[in-house]
Design a protein around this motif. Structure first.
Motif, short mmCIF file in Angstrom:
data_model
loop_
_atom_site.label_atom_id
_atom_site.label_comp_id
_atom_site.label_asym_id
_atom_site.label_seq_id
_atom_site.Cartn_x
_atom_site.Cartn_y
_atom_site.Cartn_z
N ASP A 103 0.86 -1.19 0.00
CA ASP A 103 0.00 0.00 0.00
C ASP A 103 0.89 1.24 0.00
N SER A 104 0.27 2.39 -0.07
CA SER A 104 1.03 3.65 -0.05
C SER A 104 0.29 4.68 0.77
N SER A 105 1.00 5.75 1.12
CA SER A 105 0.39 6.89 1.79
C SER A 105 1.10 8.15 1.31
N HIS A 130 4.86 7.52 0.12
CA HIS A 130 5.60 6.40 0.70
C HIS A 130 4.94 5.10 0.22
N HIS A 131 5.71 4.23 -0.38
CA HIS A 131 5.21 2.91 -0.79
C HIS A 131 5.81 1.87 0.15
N LEU A 132 4.98 0.93 0.58
CA LEU A 132 5.42 0.00 1.61
C LEU A 132 4.94 -1.42 1.31
N GLU A 143 10.58 -0.52 1.12
CA GLU A 143 9.90 0.75 1.00
C GLU A 143 10.50 1.54 -0.15
N GLU A 223 -1.89 -1.22 6.36
CA GLU A 223 -2.49 0.06 6.74
C GLU A 223 -2.06 0.45 8.15
N ASN A 226 1.56 1.64 7.96
CA ASN A 226 1.57 3.00 7.41
C ASN A 226 1.12 4.01 8.45
N ASN A 230 3.15 7.26 9.81
CA ASN A 230 2.57 8.60 9.76
C ASN A 230 2.48 9.25 11.14
#
Length: 264
Positions: A103-105, A130-132, A143, A223, A226, A230
């Motif tokens: 996922d990403s944020s 950010h890709h994780l 990442e 999630e 992430n 964050n």
């Protein structure tokens, strides 16, 4: 307080990875490496500007800490530390490759710089993404950093291919998961074919066919990770103009998450 930022067990893993310092000319003694790492982690967690680092508390200035971090970044110290921690977790049977999630944020980038772009979800303001990729338990395996306007699907295979060989309790090291869970942003024939070619079963939500909630029981771990990232103030907003510095901090935070996994 400063010593709590870098416990003895973490320092013992970091110290062997640091490059040998060059011989210093006569003058002020070289700042202590552990104090420098403590200062870097303090900036990472608090989001305080480098120049406002309390020098008396850490025994060095913020600019000295920044230069030390740049030296270690160029030497690949944080990526090496992530591999060391993953191997140790893997040998204990704590890295679960049966499933992985991606996922990403997005974060704002007020100073812009490389690897920023107009964020389509934030009124086209400048941002980065950010890709994780995490294992079944949510441990960060790899990442990456892109502009906020880069579609998630472009980072699927770069992230998978960036996962290092992780030692296992028995048998050969492993770097590919058995299944990969992702949301609809990663849905395409190309991605599914590429995953199967790598021996990975795709579990990607299909637009108009599968509800995003169907894969929730397996995707929530990425999630959650992430969300942990964050919560770190220096990563919540990109304050660094240089993309390599911001990415180094992202990798360092992943290392701290992995280190916590060793303490459980």
């Amino acid at each position: 307080m400063a010593r709590d930022l870098v416990p003895d067990a973490l320092w013992e893993r970091v110290a062997p990875l640091l490059p040998v310092p060059k011989k210093k000319k006569p003058g002020r003694p070289r700042a202590n490496d552990r104090a420098a790492l403590e200062a870097i982690v303090f900036v990472l967690k608090t989001g305080i500007p480098w120049e406002m680092l309390p020098a008396k508390q850490f025994g060095l200035s913020g600019m000295t800490a920044w230069r030390r971090m740049e030296q270690w970044m160029r030497a690949g110290v944080f990526e090496q530390l992530q591999r060391v921690l993953l191997n140790e977790l893997g040998q204990r049977g704590l890295v679960d490759f049966s499933r992985a999630s991606i996922d990403s944020s997005s974060v704002r980038a007020f100073k812009r710089g490389a690897l920023t772009g107009k964020n389509p979800t934030d009124r086209a303001k400048a941002g980065s993404k950010h890709h994780l990729l995490v294992d079944r338990k949510g441990l960060p395996l790899a990442e990456s950093l892109t502009g906020a306007n880069v579609h998630d699907t472009h980072e699927l295979f770069p992230l998978l291919d960036a996962v290092p060989d992780v030692k296992q309790p028995r048998g050969h090291p492993r770097h590919r998961p058995g299944k990969l869970h992702a949301d609809k942003a990663y849905s395409s024939r190309k991605n599914r074919w590429g995953l199967r070619r790598r021996g990975i079963t795709p579990r990607i939500a299909r637009p108009g066919i599968e509800s995003k909630h169907r894969l929730g029981p397996h995707r929530w771990v990425v999630e959650r990770t992430n969300a942990w990232i964050n919560q770190i103030r220096r990563l919540r907003v990109r304050d660094e103009r240089r993309d390599d510095v911001h990415f180094a901090l992202l990798v360092l935070d992943s290392c701290l998450i992995l280190f916590r996994g060793l303490q459980t």
